[in-house]
Design a protein around this motif. Structure first.
Motif: not given
Length: 66
Positions: A54-58
């Motif tokens: 999730e953090r990387a995709a954000i």
């Protein structure tokens, strides 16, 4: 976390980010999440994978806005 739970969590990430980034198509969000998820596929510790994805995709989606 087993693989089934992990997959469910990744789908939840896709749903969350699709709402958070309405300027992107759902396909774009799915692509970003799936690409980030693939980077974590070989790791032996799976507990935090959905959060890391999730953090990387954000970051990826926010970077695409500029």
């Amino acid at each position: 976390m087993d693989r089934n739970e992990e997959q469910h969590a990744v789908v939840s990430v896709i749903n969350t980010l699709a709402c958070r980034f309405p300027g992107y198509s759902r396909t774009d969000v799915e692509d970003a999440v799936c690409e980030e998820y693939s980077a974590f596929n070989s790791g032996p510790v799976r507990t935090m994978v959905p959060v890391l994805v999730e953090r990387a995709a954000i970051k990826r989606l926010q970077g695409s806005l500029t």
